[in-house]
Write an enzyme that holds these catalytic residues in place. Structure first.
Site, PDB file in Angstrom:
ATOM      1  CG  ASP A 109      -3.488   3.738   4.167  1.00 35.58           C
ATOM      2  OD1 ASP A 109      -4.561   3.496   4.752  1.00 35.58           O
ATOM      3  OD2 ASP A 109      -3.149   3.195   3.095  1.00 35.58           O
ATOM      4  CE  LYS A 111      -8.742  -3.354   3.581  1.00 32.77           C
ATOM      5  NZ  LYS A 111      -8.035  -2.352   2.792  1.00 32.77           N
ATOM      6  CD1 TRP A 113      -2.262  -2.204   1.658  1.00 31.89           C
ATOM      7  CD2 TRP A 113      -3.018  -1.110  -0.144  1.00 31.89           C
ATOM      8  NE1 TRP A 113      -3.291  -2.934   1.109  1.00 31.89           N
ATOM      9  CE2 TRP A 113      -3.778  -2.293   0.011  1.00 31.89           C
ATOM     10  CE3 TRP A 113      -3.315  -0.265  -1.217  1.00 31.89           C
ATOM     11  CZ2 TRP A 113      -4.814  -2.648  -0.864  1.00 31.89           C
ATOM     12  CZ3 TRP A 113      -4.347  -0.619  -2.088  1.00 31.89           C
ATOM     13  CH2 TRP A 113      -5.079  -1.794  -1.905  1.00 31.89           C
TER      14      TRP A 113
HETATM   15  C1  LIG Z   1      -7.407  -1.842   1.723  1.00 31.84           C
HETATM   16  C2  LIG Z   1      -6.353  -0.822   1.838  1.00 31.84           C
HETATM   17  C3  LIG Z   1      -6.242   0.248   0.938  1.00 31.84           C
HETATM   18  C4  LIG Z   1      -7.156   0.391  -0.260  1.00 31.84           C
HETATM   19  O1  LIG Z   1      -8.410   0.798   0.112  1.00 31.84           O
HETATM   20  P1  LIG Z   1      -9.525   1.125  -0.987  1.00 31.84           P
HETATM   21  O2  LIG Z   1     -10.672   1.521  -0.133  1.00 31.84           O
HETATM   22  O3  LIG Z   1      -9.742  -0.129  -1.773  1.00 31.84           O
HETATM   23  O4  LIG Z   1      -9.022   2.210  -1.840  1.00 31.84           O
HETATM   24  C5  LIG Z   1      -5.255   1.178   1.142  1.00 31.84           C
HETATM   25  N1  LIG Z   1      -4.402   1.071   2.172  1.00 31.84           N
HETATM   26  C6  LIG Z   1      -4.466   0.051   3.055  1.00 31.84           C
HETATM   27  C7  LIG Z   1      -3.504  -0.006   4.179  1.00 31.84           C
HETATM   28  C8  LIG Z   1      -5.436  -0.925   2.905  1.00 31.84           C
HETATM   29  O5  LIG Z   1      -5.506  -1.942   3.787  1.00 31.84           O
END
Ligand SMILES: *Cc1c(COP(=O)(O)O)cnc(C)c1O
Length: 364
Positions: free
Chosen positions: A176, A200, A108
């Site tokens: 993030d 998540k 990511w």
């Molecule tokens: C799942 C995830 C993403 C992507 O998220 P989207 O909602 O599909 O854009 C980005 N960063 C992390 C750490 C993730 O677990």
């Protein structure tokens, strides 16, 4: 058609969209056709009407309360996922002539860096992606830029299963937190910006949570589209356009559930216990190999290998037959990944560990 949840639901270890507390799903189901006597579903309610207004207000208040945020930060509900924030963050925060620092430690972070580079000057403060076991950079390894607009870290690398336990210090730390938001107590207000796709730990996909420190709202260049400007979203209370109302409703219910669990402190205790149960099993014999460096192990996504890929395939097949799904590791890492977010019950982890013991006994 309808089967009782307890009869049909399995332990879903999916990395995302991920398992949602059963109580939240049941609550949504109960009011799905007729929202508390309104005669329509919350999905069918105007985003400017009283029913949705109460949902939006509760979602915002729950986030603020769970994160211990005061008036220094805005809570925004946006769309496009964490992925769109990879671009929107530098568009807003990376002013002309400025550089932003990023740590590059997983899949990511790599996407965040690539998107950031399309917007402006990005410095990779440390690149440890090729290291094995998978790991995060040490804080003393970071090569930081003087006066960087911000430092970006991925608090939990969902695919690799590595998680920052102690964050580097920075005036404007951007994180993030898609896969570990509200899973543990942090000083959330010490961050400049936090963002997370909901699917998540916060509910179903569709809404992206953004927490932004108020002094950062005005950093954006006027040329960027209004819809992407944090200052516009903040001044319109995230109602500049139609927000993903049902997703925000589910986020409100999920955060209400978190409060009922005792908030992030209580949730963290359970999360740490779940992770320890699983890592103790991985460390119990050479049959299992953790994919992540021990000091960086994630409490949310537990990645590990078996002695061979054939055994891993057999493990996944038999886990499925025993009511456990989505344990396959991401193809870039391989092996097994058990995602054990807030909503994964302890019984799910205990079931997995019992299965691992039996599997090792039969195939060791
Ligand atoms: C799942 C995830 C993403 C992507 O998220 P989207 O909602 O599909 O854009 C980005 N960063 C992390 C750490 C993730 O677990």
């Amino acid at each position: 058609m309808y089967k009782h949840p307890q009869m049909s639901r399995i332990y879903n270890f999916s990395a995302g969209p991920a398992t949602i507390p059963e109580a939240v799903l049941a609550e949504a189901q109960e009011h799905l056709l007729n929202y508390h006597g309104a005669g329509f579903s919350i999905m069918e309610a105007s985003h400017r009407g009283p029913q949705y207004d109460a949902v939006h207000t509760e979602a915002t208040a729950n986030i603020k309360e769970l994160m211990g945020l005061g008036d220094t930060h805005e809570v925004l509900f946006m769309t496009g996922g964490a992925t769109s924030q990879f671009s929107i963050i530098p568009m807003n925060l990376l002013g002309e002539g400025k550089t932003a620092d990023y740590t590059l430690d997983g899949s990511w972070a790599k996407k965040a860096v690539a998107a950031g580079k399309k917007v402006g000057s990005i410095n990779v403060a440390a690149d440890v992606r090729e290291d094995r076991p998978l790991r995060l950079p040490r804080i003393d390894e970071l090569q930081l830029t003087d006066n960087a607009a911000y430092l970006h870290v991925t608090s939990n690398e969902t695919i690799e299963g590595i998680q920052w336990k102690e964050f580097p210090k920075h005036d404007t730390l951007v994180s993030d937190m898609s896969s570990d938001i509200l899973s543990r107590k942090l000083d959330f207000s010490s961050f400049g910006l936090i963002y997370a796709g909901a699917q998540k730990n916060l509910g179903p996909s569709g809404v992206t949570l953004v927490i932004v420190r108020k002094d950062l709202l005005e950093a954006a260049d006027d040329s960027i589209p209004e819809i992407m400007k944090y200052s516009v979203q903040a001044s319109k209370n995230s109602l500049f356009n139609t927000p993903p109302t049902f997703s925000i409703y589910m986020l409100a219910l999920t955060t209400r559930w978190m409060k009922e669990q005792g908030g992030v402190e209580a949730i963290q205790v359970v999360n740490e216990r779940k992770a320890k149960t699983l890592y103790d099993q991985i460390d119990s014999s050479d049959y299992w190999t953790g994919s992540a460096a021990v000091e960086n192990r994630s409490d949310m996504n537990v990645t590990f290998r078996l002695p061979s890929e054939d055994l891993e395939a057999q493990f996944l097949k038999e886990a499925g037959e025993n009511g456990m799904s989505a344990l396959k590791g991401h193809r870039s890492v391989g092996g097994i990944r058990a995602s054990i977010y807030n909503a994964m019950p302890e019984a799910g982890v205990e079931t997995l560990v019992s299965f691992m013991k039996a599997f090792e006994a039969a195939n060791g």
